[in-house]
Scaffold this motif. Structure first.
Motif, PDB file in Angstrom:
ATOM      1  N   LEU A  95       0.946  -1.130   0.022  1.00 55.82           N
ATOM      2  CA  LEU A  95      -0.102   0.027  -0.019  1.00 55.82           C
ATOM      3  C   LEU A  95       0.818   1.169   0.098  1.00 55.82           C
ATOM      4  O   LEU A  95       0.352   2.497   0.103  1.00 55.82           O
ATOM      5  CB  LEU A  95      -0.743   0.030   1.138  1.00 55.82           C
ATOM      6  N   SER A  96       2.011   1.203  -0.195  1.00 60.92           N
ATOM      7  CA  SER A  96       2.940   2.289  -0.157  1.00 60.92           C
ATOM      8  C   SER A  96       4.084   2.161  -1.214  1.00 60.92           C
ATOM      9  O   SER A  96       4.451   0.854  -1.679  1.00 60.92           O
ATOM     10  CB  SER A  96       3.684   2.520   1.236  1.00 60.92           C
ATOM     11  N   LEU A  97       4.658   3.220  -1.663  1.00 59.66           N
ATOM     12  CA  LEU A  97       5.582   2.932  -2.797  1.00 59.66           C
ATOM     13  C   LEU A  97       7.073   2.900  -2.119  1.00 59.66           C
ATOM     14  O   LEU A  97       7.107   2.963  -0.935  1.00 59.66           O
ATOM     15  CB  LEU A  97       5.543   4.325  -3.575  1.00 59.66           C
ATOM     16  N   PRO A  98       8.111   2.634  -2.776  1.00 57.06           N
ATOM     17  CA  PRO A  98       9.280   2.096  -2.151  1.00 57.06           C
ATOM     18  C   PRO A  98       9.726   3.322  -1.519  1.00 57.06           C
ATOM     19  O   PRO A  98       9.527   4.618  -1.743  1.00 57.06           O
ATOM     20  CB  PRO A  98      10.380   1.966  -3.364  1.00 57.06           C
ATOM     21  N   PRO A  99      10.685   3.089  -0.409  1.00 55.96           N
ATOM     22  CA  PRO A  99      11.143   4.297   0.467  1.00 55.96           C
ATOM     23  C   PRO A  99      11.916   5.331  -0.276  1.00 55.96           C
ATOM     24  O   PRO A  99      12.780   4.893  -1.344  1.00 55.96           O
ATOM     25  CB  PRO A  99      11.901   3.539   1.397  1.00 55.96           C
ATOM     26  N   GLY A 100      11.609   6.705  -0.127  1.00 57.57           N
ATOM     27  CA  GLY A 100      12.316   7.578  -1.067  1.00 57.57           C
ATOM     28  C   GLY A 100      11.819   8.039  -2.201  1.00 57.57           C
ATOM     29  O   GLY A 100      12.123   8.879  -2.836  1.00 57.57           O
ATOM     30  N   SER A 101      10.734   7.325  -2.586  1.00 56.19           N
ATOM     31  CA  SER A 101       9.927   7.589  -4.016  1.00 56.19           C
ATOM     32  C   SER A 101       9.325   9.044  -3.748  1.00 56.19           C
ATOM     33  O   SER A 101       8.902   9.525  -2.806  1.00 56.19           O
ATOM     34  CB  SER A 101       9.087   6.701  -4.225  1.00 56.19           C
ATOM     35  N   ARG A 102       9.284   9.755  -5.077  1.00 60.96           N
ATOM     36  CA  ARG A 102       8.716  11.030  -5.160  1.00 60.96           C
ATOM     37  C   ARG A 102       7.674  11.194  -6.312  1.00 60.96           C
ATOM     38  O   ARG A 102       7.539  12.151  -6.913  1.00 60.96           O
ATOM     39  CB  ARG A 102       9.894  12.148  -5.302  1.00 60.96           C
ATOM     40  N   LEU A 103       6.805   9.862  -6.330  1.00 60.56           N
ATOM     41  CA  LEU A 103       5.982   9.834  -7.320  1.00 60.56           C
ATOM     42  C   LEU A 103       4.508  10.354  -6.899  1.00 60.56           C
ATOM     43  O   LEU A 103       3.565  10.157  -7.425  1.00 60.56           O
ATOM     44  CB  LEU A 103       5.787   8.481  -7.705  1.00 60.56           C
ATOM     45  N   GLY A 104       4.539  10.809  -5.477  1.00 61.18           N
ATOM     46  CA  GLY A 104       3.255  10.940  -4.836  1.00 61.18           C
ATOM     47  C   GLY A 104       2.319   9.737  -4.328  1.00 61.18           C
ATOM     48  O   GLY A 104       2.956   8.868  -3.886  1.00 61.18           O
ATOM     49  N   PHE A 105       1.083   9.670  -4.641  1.00 58.28           N
ATOM     50  CA  PHE A 105       0.208   8.639  -4.217  1.00 58.28           C
ATOM     51  C   PHE A 105       0.379   7.445  -5.183  1.00 58.28           C
ATOM     52  O   PHE A 105       0.322   7.603  -6.355  1.00 58.28           O
ATOM     53  CB  PHE A 105      -1.111   9.002  -3.884  1.00 58.28           C
ATOM     54  N   GLY A 106       0.425   6.350  -4.706  1.00 58.20           N
ATOM     55  CA  GLY A 106       0.634   5.018  -5.283  1.00 58.20           C
ATOM     56  C   GLY A 106       0.461   3.761  -4.462  1.00 58.20           C
ATOM     57  O   GLY A 106       0.687   3.873  -3.294  1.00 58.20           O
ATOM     58  N   VAL A 107       0.562   2.700  -5.296  1.00 59.39           N
ATOM     59  CA  VAL A 107       0.647   1.371  -4.522  1.00 59.39           C
ATOM     60  C   VAL A 107       1.731   0.421  -5.448  1.00 59.39           C
ATOM     61  O   VAL A 107       1.725   0.781  -6.727  1.00 59.39           O
ATOM     62  CB  VAL A 107      -0.765   0.656  -4.468  1.00 59.39           C
TER      63      VAL A 107
END
Length: 188
Positions: A95-107
């Motif tokens: 339910l979360s993106l990889p740590p440090g990602s800067r893509l906004g909301f995503g899964v």
């Protein structure tokens, strides 16, 4: 009588000067704002110039690495669905993106046995820190192992991520649409 004539002529001169000056500014900006498109040879030269920079070298190394090849293979696997904007069956894996990602909301989602980042973009706020105008509200109800149907117009990659990035344009769960990207305003 002379003063009346001056009073009438003076605004006419000022207004005509402003109109003429405005026309000149519009002509200048239209000449500047239409850059000539690059030819194929110029584009190739610019790309080669970029590839010689430290960032370009780093990208080329990533592209040839096993991680890069895996990402490109994942993109190729779903390319036909992306280009046709057809349904892809997916299972939510995180339910979360990889740590440090800067893509906004995503899964994170698994499509045809491969993992993908399913990105929807930044969550927009109406100005109040505690009050989000959340178009992703129904997406927040997703759970790990939920089966969803997605459609997308694009898939991309970045050396920072170990997975292809699928832009989420449409999501359906249990035959109900839970997200559909609003069309862009004012253009293509």
């Amino acid at each position: 009588m002379k003063k009346v004539i001056y009073a009438l002529v003076l605004p006419l001169v000022v207004v005509s000067g402003l109109v003429f000056a405005n026309r000149e500014m519009k002509n200048e900006t239209s000449k500047k704002s239409t850059p000539k498109p690059l030819s194929a040879a110029e584009m190739k030269a610019e790309r080669e110039k970029w590839e010689a920079t430290p960032e370009g070298i780093k990208y080329k190394k990533w592209e040839a690495s096993p991680e890069g090849k895996k990402v490109f293979a994942g993109e190729a696997k779903i390319r036909k669905y992306i280009s046709a904007f057809t349904n892809m069956e997916a299972v939510v894996t995180a339910l979360s993106l990889p740590p440090g990602s800067r893509l906004g909301f995503g899964v994170m989602a698994r499509i045809n046995g491969d993992d993908y980042i399913l990105s929807f973009g930044p969550e927009k706020s109406d100005g109040n820190f505690f009050n989000f105008n959340n178009e992703f509200q129904q997406l927040h109800s997703l759970k790990v192992n939920d089966k969803i149907i997605i459609r997308s117009h694009s898939v991309s990659h970045a050396p920072k991520y170990l997975y292809p990035i699928v832009s989420g344009d449409y999501v359906e769960r249990d035959n109900k649409i839970i997200y559909k990207r609003a069309p862009h305003k004012g253009g293509c």
